[in-house]
Design an enzyme around this catalytic site. Structure first.
Site, short mmCIF file in Angstrom:
data_model
loop_
_atom_site.label_atom_id
_atom_site.label_comp_id
_atom_site.label_asym_id
_atom_site.label_seq_id
_atom_site.Cartn_x
_atom_site.Cartn_y
_atom_site.Cartn_z
N SER A 49 42.98 42.09 2.96
CA SER A 49 43.53 42.10 4.30
C SER A 49 43.94 40.68 4.63
O SER A 49 43.21 39.73 4.31
CB SER A 49 42.46 42.61 5.27
N LYS A 50 45.10 40.55 5.27
CA LYS A 50 45.57 39.21 5.61
C LYS A 50 44.60 38.50 6.55
O LYS A 50 44.61 37.29 6.67
CB LYS A 50 46.96 39.27 6.25
N ARG A 51 43.79 39.29 7.21
CA ARG A 51 42.86 38.69 8.17
C ARG A 51 41.55 38.24 7.53
O ARG A 51 40.75 37.60 8.17
CB ARG A 51 42.59 39.69 9.31
N ASP A 52 41.35 38.60 6.25
CA ASP A 52 40.11 38.23 5.59
C ASP A 52 40.10 36.73 5.30
O ASP A 52 40.82 36.24 4.45
CB ASP A 52 39.99 39.03 4.28
#
Ligand code: GLU
Length: 498
Positions: free
Chosen positions: A256-259
């Protein structure tokens, strides 16, 4: 103009954020196929989703592609025969094709509000149906349309999906994938203000830019049947498609790009002091494997990749992103790099950590070069120098457990005191002079080999491992070395105590 068989690939980022490693991999594979086949690689900016656009993102993405050496033949900056290469500058073109589809009855205006659509969707879900547009505005009479217009409703444009068709995607990675048109609701191809939606813009652009191979991430596979319907409706030839496998993290989950536990953006790697060759090499092996006699190798230059690349060695299986492998590769390229380049990777980090001045004399620069030389073999990335070279900057050494274990031995204090005498009598403080002092200490104490060197290293650096000791001490400098030695002799008992 080029012949009709020329391979044309494109990378089509939306300027909504930083260049992600997944995007960079797509761009790389497009670039490599073009290089391999003497084709053209195009970078097109898909900026019609203006609500999501981020200022500066286009420039940042292009700058990072350039940094990676993924050079394009046609794009917003260099132009090309099929420009403009930014979607928002192509609105007239989309308008022409929207009009054509409307004239042919292949689209219709849809007046449904968001609330109405949400409600219909809820109802479908409740009935256990796959949510898709109900076709409510498909058969509106002229009068009904007028009524909606009079209410001030602005219609979007929907594509009339033909019933009962099986749409075949002959994917170059995934093989034959089929979709039923009955599962696809009439989809929106233009917003109320005329701006095209992704599926429509991408089809028109890929067709007019004569793209032969659409290579992109697997997440776009479900868009492909919609695009094929549009190619057919517009009378354009359908290009080849290749959908690249997902990139998973080490836990084998979709990244996930948010990880934030994993560095995912090219610019971050650049900032951390990675080399572009290493990143390109690493990305190439995410979902592609080299052929035949090269299949066991890990290290490939950009030129080699362009020679070896082919779509038939792309893998269907997801690729696992292994940061250790990237570090291993980066270390490989750092070892092979010119010292100046490695120094350039390291200095911003030493400066940012306040360990060296930003304005340096030639002598100070020479000191930094010697420091970096000590670590070039083991350095994984530029920023790592700050932690690796800690011992050069500490006022008060931190003695680790291993160091204490070495220092606690009975003969050590004697060795340190003798070394102190020897160092004090040196004229110069070079690695060679240090060697002599060690020899003299050996003679005077009768200690040699590990028994001599380990405690000295531990005493003066705080650790039992590290780069060449003579060179390290010369760089730390006489004053600091003697101060460390004095401190340890004075505080010996407390320091080695368990
Ligand atoms: N603009 C799309 C994206 O950034 C491009 C997808 C495609 O390659 O068709 O995901």
């Amino acid at each position: 103009m080029e012949g009709t068989n020329v391979v044309r690939t494109r990378y089509a980022p939306s300027p909504t954020g930083h260049l992600h490693i997944g995007g960079a991999r797509t761009a790389l594979f497009c670039y490599l196929l073009a290089k391999k086949t003497d084709g053209k690689f195009i970078v097109r900016i898909e900026d019609t989703d203006q609500e999501r656009n981020v200022a500066g993102a286009e420039e940042e993405q292009l700058a990072n592609l350039q940094w990676l050496g993924i050079a394009w033949d046609e794009s917003v900056d260099v132009g090309g025969p099929y420009g403009p290469y930014r979607s928002m500058e192509r609105l007239d073109t989309y308008e022409t094709y929207l009009q054509r589809l409307a004239d042919e009855g292949k689209t219709y205006p849809c007046y449904c509000t968001k609330e109405e659509l949400d409600e219909a969707r809820e109802a479908q879900l409740k009935r256990g149906e796959m949510p898709r547009y109900s076709g409510r505005c498909r058969h509106l009479s002229a009068a009904e349309r007028q009524q909606f217009e009079a209410e001030g409703r602005k219609p979007v444009t929907r594509f009339r999906v033909p019933a009962g068709q099986t749409i075949v995607v002959d994917d170059l990675v995934r093989g034959r994938v089929t979709f039923e048109s009955d599962g696809i609701g009439d989809f929106v191809i233009a917003r109320a203000d005329g701006r095209p939606m992704y599926n429509f813009a991408v089809t028109v652009d890929d067709a007019l830019m004569k793209i032969t191979h659409v290579i992109r991430g697997e997440e776009h596979l479900s868009n492909t049947p919609l695009q094929i319907l549009l190619y057919e409706a517009l009378g354009f030839p359908v290009p080849h498609f290749a959908h690249l496998s997902l990139i998973l993290n080490r836990e084998r989950q979709k990244m996930s790009k948010r990880d934030e536990s994993i560095v995912q953006f090219v610019d971050q790697y650049r900032q951390l002091g990675y080399l572009p060759q290493a990143i390109v090499n690493f990305l190439a092996l995410l979902g592609w494997s080299p052929p035949g006699e090269h299949s066991e190798e890990e290290v490939f230059s950009r030129e080699q990749l362009a020679e070896l690349f082919s779509l038939d060695r792309l893998s269907k299986a997801p690729a696992v992103f292994d940061p250790d492998k990237l570090n291993w590769l980066n270390n490989h390229y750092i070892k092979a790099a010119d010292l100046d380049d490695v120094v350039a990777l390291c200095t911003p980090h030493l400066e940012a950590a306040g360990l060296i001045a930003a304005e340096r004399t030639a002598k100070e620069d020479e000191w930094v070069r010697r420091l970096v030389t000590l670590y070039q073999e083991q350095l994984k990335y530029g920023a790592e120098i700050v932690e690796l070279a800690e011992l050069f900057f500490q006022q008060q050494l931190n003695y680790g457990e291993e160091a204490k274990e070495v220092l606690i031995e009975e003969h050590v204090l004697d060795v340190l005191q003798e070394l102190q005498r020897q160092l004090n009598s040196l004229d110069s403080f070079t690695p060679k002079a240090f060697k002599q002092a060690m020899k003299a200490t050996q003679k005077a104490t009768g200690q040699k080999g590990k028994k001599l060197f380990m405690p000295v290293r531990a005493a003066l650096t705080g650790s039992v491992h590290g780069p060449d000791l003579g060179e390290s001490l010369a760089l730390i400098g006489r004053e600091k070395v003697l101060a460390r030695l004095q401190w340890l002799i004075d505080n010996y008992a407390q320091t080695v105590a368990k």
